[in-house]
Design an enzyme around this catalytic site. Sequence first.
Site, short mmCIF file in Angstrom:
data_model
loop_
_atom_site.label_atom_id
_atom_site.label_comp_id
_atom_site.label_asym_id
_atom_site.label_seq_id
_atom_site.Cartn_x
_atom_site.Cartn_y
_atom_site.Cartn_z
N GLY A 12 0.83 -1.20 0.00
CA GLY A 12 0.00 0.00 0.00
C GLY A 12 0.87 1.25 0.00
O GLY A 12 1.86 1.34 0.74
N ALA A 16 -0.46 6.00 5.25
CA ALA A 16 0.08 5.11 6.28
C ALA A 16 1.25 4.31 5.73
O ALA A 16 2.28 4.16 6.40
CB ALA A 16 -1.01 4.17 6.78
N LYS A 38 -0.90 -1.17 -5.79
CA LYS A 38 -1.59 -1.56 -7.03
C LYS A 38 -1.79 -0.35 -7.94
O LYS A 38 -2.22 -0.50 -9.08
CB LYS A 38 -2.90 -2.28 -6.75
CG LYS A 38 -3.98 -1.47 -6.07
CD LYS A 38 -5.24 -2.34 -5.90
CE LYS A 38 -6.32 -1.58 -5.16
NZ LYS A 38 -7.55 -2.38 -5.01
N ALA A 49 -8.93 12.75 0.87
CA ALA A 49 -9.25 13.32 2.19
C ALA A 49 -9.19 14.83 2.08
O ALA A 49 -8.36 15.38 1.38
CB ALA A 49 -8.27 12.81 3.23
N PHE A 117 -13.91 20.76 14.22
CA PHE A 117 -14.39 19.58 13.51
C PHE A 117 -15.41 18.86 14.38
O PHE A 117 -15.47 19.06 15.59
CB PHE A 117 -13.21 18.66 13.18
CG PHE A 117 -13.08 18.37 11.70
CD1 PHE A 117 -12.65 19.35 10.83
CD2 PHE A 117 -13.40 17.12 11.17
CE1 PHE A 117 -12.53 19.10 9.46
CE2 PHE A 117 -13.29 16.86 9.81
CZ PHE A 117 -12.85 17.85 8.96
N GLN A 231 -18.65 3.71 8.89
CA GLN A 231 -19.04 5.11 9.06
C GLN A 231 -19.75 5.67 7.83
O GLN A 231 -19.26 5.51 6.71
CB GLN A 231 -17.82 5.97 9.36
CG GLN A 231 -18.17 7.44 9.54
CD GLN A 231 -17.04 8.22 10.17
OE1 GLN A 231 -16.08 8.56 9.51
NE2 GLN A 231 -17.14 8.45 11.47
N HIS A 233 -20.80 9.17 6.24
CA HIS A 233 -20.52 10.60 6.31
C HIS A 233 -21.80 11.33 5.94
O HIS A 233 -22.46 10.96 4.97
CB HIS A 233 -19.38 10.94 5.34
CG HIS A 233 -18.76 12.28 5.57
ND1 HIS A 233 -19.42 13.45 5.31
CD2 HIS A 233 -17.53 12.63 6.04
CE1 HIS A 233 -18.63 14.47 5.60
NE2 HIS A 233 -17.48 14.01 6.04
N LEU A 243 -17.24 13.28 -1.77
CA LEU A 243 -17.25 13.79 -0.40
C LEU A 243 -17.28 15.31 -0.37
O LEU A 243 -16.48 15.98 -1.04
CB LEU A 243 -16.00 13.28 0.32
CG LEU A 243 -15.74 13.85 1.72
CD1 LEU A 243 -16.80 13.38 2.70
CD2 LEU A 243 -14.36 13.44 2.21
N GLU A 246 -16.40 17.67 6.00
CA GLU A 246 -16.95 18.14 7.26
C GLU A 246 -16.45 19.55 7.57
O GLU A 246 -17.08 20.30 8.32
CB GLU A 246 -16.51 17.16 8.35
CG GLU A 246 -17.16 17.38 9.69
CD GLU A 246 -16.91 16.17 10.61
OE1 GLU A 246 -17.06 15.03 10.14
OE2 GLU A 246 -16.58 16.38 11.78
N ARG A 277 -20.34 12.25 13.23
CA ARG A 277 -20.88 11.85 11.93
C ARG A 277 -22.02 10.84 12.07
O ARG A 277 -23.00 10.90 11.33
CB ARG A 277 -19.78 11.24 11.08
CG ARG A 277 -18.81 12.29 10.63
CD ARG A 277 -17.61 11.70 9.93
NE ARG A 277 -16.74 12.77 9.45
CZ ARG A 277 -15.55 12.57 8.91
NH1 ARG A 277 -15.08 11.34 8.78
NH2 ARG A 277 -14.83 13.59 8.51
N HIS A 345 -18.45 6.03 4.11
CA HIS A 345 -17.23 6.82 4.03
C HIS A 345 -16.00 6.11 4.56
O HIS A 345 -14.92 6.21 4.00
CB HIS A 345 -17.45 8.11 4.82
CG HIS A 345 -16.27 9.03 4.84
ND1 HIS A 345 -15.68 9.51 3.69
CD2 HIS A 345 -15.55 9.55 5.87
CE1 HIS A 345 -14.67 10.30 4.02
NE2 HIS A 345 -14.55 10.32 5.33
N ARG A 380 -15.51 6.90 14.27
CA ARG A 380 -14.30 7.72 14.20
C ARG A 380 -14.68 9.19 14.13
O ARG A 380 -15.63 9.55 13.44
CB ARG A 380 -13.50 7.35 12.97
CG ARG A 380 -12.31 8.24 12.71
CD ARG A 380 -11.54 7.79 11.49
NE ARG A 380 -12.24 8.05 10.24
CZ ARG A 380 -12.23 9.23 9.60
NH1 ARG A 380 -11.58 10.25 10.11
NH2 ARG A 380 -12.88 9.37 8.46
N SER A 383 -11.19 13.85 11.01
CA SER A 383 -9.82 14.35 11.10
C SER A 383 -8.92 13.52 12.00
O SER A 383 -7.73 13.78 12.08
CB SER A 383 -9.75 15.83 11.50
OG SER A 383 -10.00 16.02 12.87
N ASN A 384 -9.45 12.48 12.66
CA ASN A 384 -8.56 11.58 13.38
C ASN A 384 -7.87 10.58 12.45
O ASN A 384 -6.85 10.02 12.81
CB ASN A 384 -9.32 10.81 14.46
CG ASN A 384 -9.22 11.48 15.83
OD1 ASN A 384 -8.51 12.48 15.99
ND2 ASN A 384 -9.93 10.95 16.82
#
Lengths: 569, 247, 118, 145
Positions: A12, A16, A38, A49, A117, A231, A233, A243, A246, A277, A345, A380, A383-384
Amino acid sequence: MDPTSYDVLIIGGGLAGIRAAIAVAETNPRLKIGMVSKVYPMRSHTVSAEGGAAAVLSKDDSYDTHAFDTIKGSDYLADQDVVEAFVREAPLEVVQMEHWGCPWSRNADGTVAVRPFGGMTTWRTVFAADKSGFHMLHTVFQTSLKYDQIHRHDEAFVTKLLVENSRCVGVTAIDVRSGQMYAITAKATILATGGLGRIYAFTTNGNICTGDGMALAYRAGVPLKDMEMVQFHPTGLPFTGILITEAVRGEGGYLLNNQGERFLKRYVPNKMELGPRDIISRAMTTEFEEGRGFEGPHGKYMHLDVRHLGEATIDRRLPFMRELGREFVGIDIVKDPIPVRPVMHYMMGGVDADISGATLMKGLYAAGECANVGLNGANRLGSNSLSECLVFGAAAGRAAAEQVGSLAAAGANPIEAMLKDETKRVEGGFLDKKGGDERIAEIREDMQHSMDEGAGVYRTKEGLTELTRRLDGFRERFERIKIDDSSRVFNTELTAAIELGFMLDCAVAVAHSALAREESRGAHARRDFPERNDEKYLKHTIAHHTEAGPRLEYRDVTLGKFEPKARAY
Amino acid sequence: MTATKRITIKATRFDPDKDEKPRLQTYEIPFSDDSMVVLDALNYIKGHVDGSLSYRWSCRMGICGSCGMMVDGVPKLTCNAFLRDHWPRPITVEPLNNFPVIRDLVIDMDDFMHKLKAIKPWVIRKQPVPLGGGAFVQTTAQIDEFRQFSQCINCMLCYAACPVYGLNNEFLGPAAIALARRYNVDSRDEGLGQRLPVLADAEGVWECSFVGECSVVCPKGVDPAKAIQQTKLDTTMRFVLPFGNRD
Amino acid sequence: MPRGWWTRRSNYFWYIVREFTSLPLALWLLWFLLEIRRAQDGPSGYHPHSSLGFVIFSVIVLLFALYHSVTFLSLAGAILHFNVADRPIPSQLIVLSQFAAWAAASVVVGFVLIYFAR
Amino acid sequence: MNAELPLSHTVGEGQGEGRHRHKPAIAHLFWWFMFAQGGVLAAILLPVHILIQGILGPLGIVPVVDRHYDTWANVLGNPLVKLYLLVLIAFPFFHFAHRLRYLLVDLGVPAARGVPAQIVFYGGAVAVTLGTIYILLTTVPISFG
C-alpha cells in the site's frame, strides 16, 4: 529466478504505507524496504481526504480533551491506552509533516492554523485548505523519493500473503504491466492498503478501495476486528457520492431540511452541525423518513449552505468544494446550497492489530484504514484518520524495523512452491477458466446495493439476515464468473475479479459482525436494539475466517480513565 | 430523465501481444443520466459490454489524477468530461498523447516518475531541523508564492498537451518543473542550488518554447508554463547579475 | 508526433504563427540595414524604397510585428514577478505597464523619426 | 539483485538521476537571455519603425528622416543614433535566431536542436551584429554636430 527480497515490505502506498516506509528507513537506514502498490502511490485514496488532521497544538487544548473526545466519539469502544498514545504522538507527526513541506494553512502570524471539527470540543484540526489529504499524500510521497533504500513496485497487485510456519514471509503479486506473477519475500510485512468502501454502492471511496489488505490478512488467518462499524458521512454529493468535507460545517456551514430549518437542533442541540458523523447521518435519515428532505433525481437530499460565509472565506478555506460544486454539480457554492446526503465513508473495523500495528501473525503488521488498532471504536471522529495514518504508520514502521534485526530471511524453496500454487490459482481460477457465465460487474453491483440496503445507517435483524443470505448467493455466483480478457498485459478485469473476491470476504465479515452485535453503538444502529448494552457488548467483535463463514469472538475493550457514560452532545 | 438516449464511444484498443498498432473500437451505450461523464461510459462498457477494455481510474472526483485521456483530441480527466457536452456526437477516447501505450487507454508514465525524482521534490535544508523546535513560521503570503504549483496531481495532461515533450522526450517537462519551482520558492526550502543543475540542464527549462498549452489543459489551475519561464529568468539573473545569489 | 501536429488545434497554430513572426521581422530589419547602407551612395544616388510592393510588404510585416508585440509583452508580463511590501503585484498590472512602455517608446521613436525630418 | 525481474517500472537506488549528469547549460542560459532581450526590444520598438518608415513615409503621409539624404545622413552621423540602431537591429536577431531554430524543431527537423544548427543560427545573429557595426561605422562618419 530468485524472488525479490526485502527486510520490510509495505503493501500500500497511501499515507500510512509511505509513512511506515520512511519510519523504517529512519529507524535503520541499512534496511532494504519494498513498497508494493496496485496504483502509483500518489493515486492512493488518501488523496481524496479533505478536512484535515487532528492534533493537540494550541495551548488551550490538552491531550486529555482530545483523548476524551475520541473515546466519547467512539461510543467507548476505543481502547483507551491506544487513544492516549495516539493523542501524544499526533502533534509530533503534524510538525513532521510541516517540516517535510506540507502546506498547512496558517494563521495571520504564520503559525499553523486549526479549524473546528465534528465531535471535537475545541479547534484542533490542522488543514491544508480543503485538500489536506492530497497535500499530505504528495508531501510524504515526494519526501519518500529521497530514500534510495525504499524500492517501489508500482502497479503490482498483491494476491496472497505467504505464510510459513505461521509467520508472514512475504506476498505473491501480479506485475500488472506484464501480467507476470512473482513472489516478494520479506522478514516483516506491513499492510497499509486502506479501506473497503467499494463494497457499498453509494460511497465516497475511490475505485481502488476494495478491502484488499483486510481480505489478505483474513484469509491468512488473522482476524478482523469490529467490522460492523461502518461510518456514514453526512455530506456526500448525490449520484457520485463525492465527499463534501466536514470542514464545510467546521467553517460554519448549515445543514438545512426542506423547510429551511437547521434540523440538527432536534438531535445534537449543543453541537449542531459539529456533532459526530454517526449521529448526524442518523438525523438526516430520520428527517428523510419523516418527509423533510428534498427530492431529487438521485434520491432525497439536504441542503448544506455556506452562502453566509462569503466568497473570500470560501476561496481561502474551501476552494476545492467550490471547484467540486462547479465541475460536478454545476453550482457555485458561493451562491447556491450544496445538495448532500449520507454516504458510506470509512471503515472503523479492520485487521486486528495492537498499538504498534503488530497482528497476531508473526512478521505481519497493519496500519491505516485497513487496520483496527483500537483507536476509532464504534465511530471515528473526523480528522482523526489522517493523524492515525501518520501515527500508526510510523509506529508500525518502527516496530517492523526493530523486529527484523533479529530475524533470518525466509527460505527460497517453499516460496517457490507457494508462488507456483498461487499462480495456478490465479491463472487457472480466472484467466484460463472456461465456461463461466456471471459478469463481475453484475455481481459487484448486486453486492453493493445489498450492502446499502442491509448494512446501511440503520440495521435490523431481518435486513442483516437477508444480507448474509444474499452474500452467500453472490459467493456462489462468484465461482461461476467469466472473464472477457485473456491477455496478460494490464489486465484490469483480472484484478477486478480478484478484488471482487476480497470485497465479498469483507462484506461477509461486516454482515455477520453486524448481525451478531445486538445493540446500538456508534455507527452501528440497530432498529431492533436501539440502546447501547455495555454489559454485553463493551467488547470488540473478532471475526475469524473459516470456510463456512466468519467465526466470531469477543474481546474486552481496554478501559482507562474515562468511564463509559451515556453519549449526548 | 430520458432513458432511451444512446451515445457512441470510440475507444482505442491495443494489446501489444496481439495488435500491431492501436485501433478504435466503437461502442454504443445508454446515456441514461445527464450527470454521466466519459469515465462512467467507460465503466459501463467494461462492466456490461466488453470486460477487456483497460484504463486507469480511482477517485472519480478530479484529485487522484489517474483517469487522464484524450477526449476528442483534448487531454482531459475523464471523470469530469461530461457526456452531455458531446451528445449526440460520438466521443473519441484515446490514451494520452506523447506517451508509450501499454494497453488500450493505459499509458506508460515511468518517464515522469524518474523525472519527478530527479528534481528532488522534497524540502532540502542545509542543517537538519529538529522536530522539537516546532513548525516553521510561514505567512500566507509566503504560501501564496508556491501554492498554485503545489496543486499538481501528476495527471500528465500537461505532458500530453506539450509538443516540445512530444518532439523530445528528454525534456524535463511541465509538471516536473512546476513541482521543482514549488519547492524552490517555498520559504522552508534551501535546495535551489541542488535542483538548478537539473532544471537548467540542456534538457531542462531551456527546451521549453512557451507554447503555453500545459497551463491551458491543467485541470487544477497550475501554470507550469509560468513556472518554467520564471525558472529561466531566475536562473539567468543568478548568472548575469554580478551580485546574484549563487548559494 | 505527427508532422502536421500544429494544424490540429488552433492554440498550436497560433503558437506557430507567433514563432513565425520572427522571419518577416528579420527580413524587414535586413531591408532597414540596407536602407542605412544606401546612405553611402551620396546625396544624388540616395533613393529610399517607396514602391507599392514595399509598402504592402511593410503592412504584412507590421501585422506580424503587432502580433509579436502583443503576445510577447503579455507573456513576459505574466511571468515577471515583483513583490511590494510582501504582496505580489498582480500580473495584469505588470502586463499593463509593459504595454505602457511600448506606447511610450513608440511615441518617442515616432517623434524623433518625424521631427528630425524637417 | 533483481535485474532479471520483469519490473521495468520500479524506482529505487540510483534510478532517479536520469541518463546523464546534470549541469546548468551556460550556453543555453546565455542564448535564452539574448532571446528574451531581443524579444522585448523587437516588441517595443519595431512596430513604430515599420509603421513610419515602411508605410507612412513611402506613402508620403508624414515626413520621415530616411526620406531625404540630408536628414538621414545627419541623423546617421550621431553616435547615439548609431548605438541605438545597433541595439535595434542586432539584438532582435538573437531573438529571431532562437525562435527560428525552435520553429524548425517544431516543424519536425530535430537536427535544428544540435550544435551545428546552433552555430549556424546564433552565428548568423553574431554575423548580423558584426555587419551592422561595420555598416554603422563605415556608412556615415561619426559627427557630433
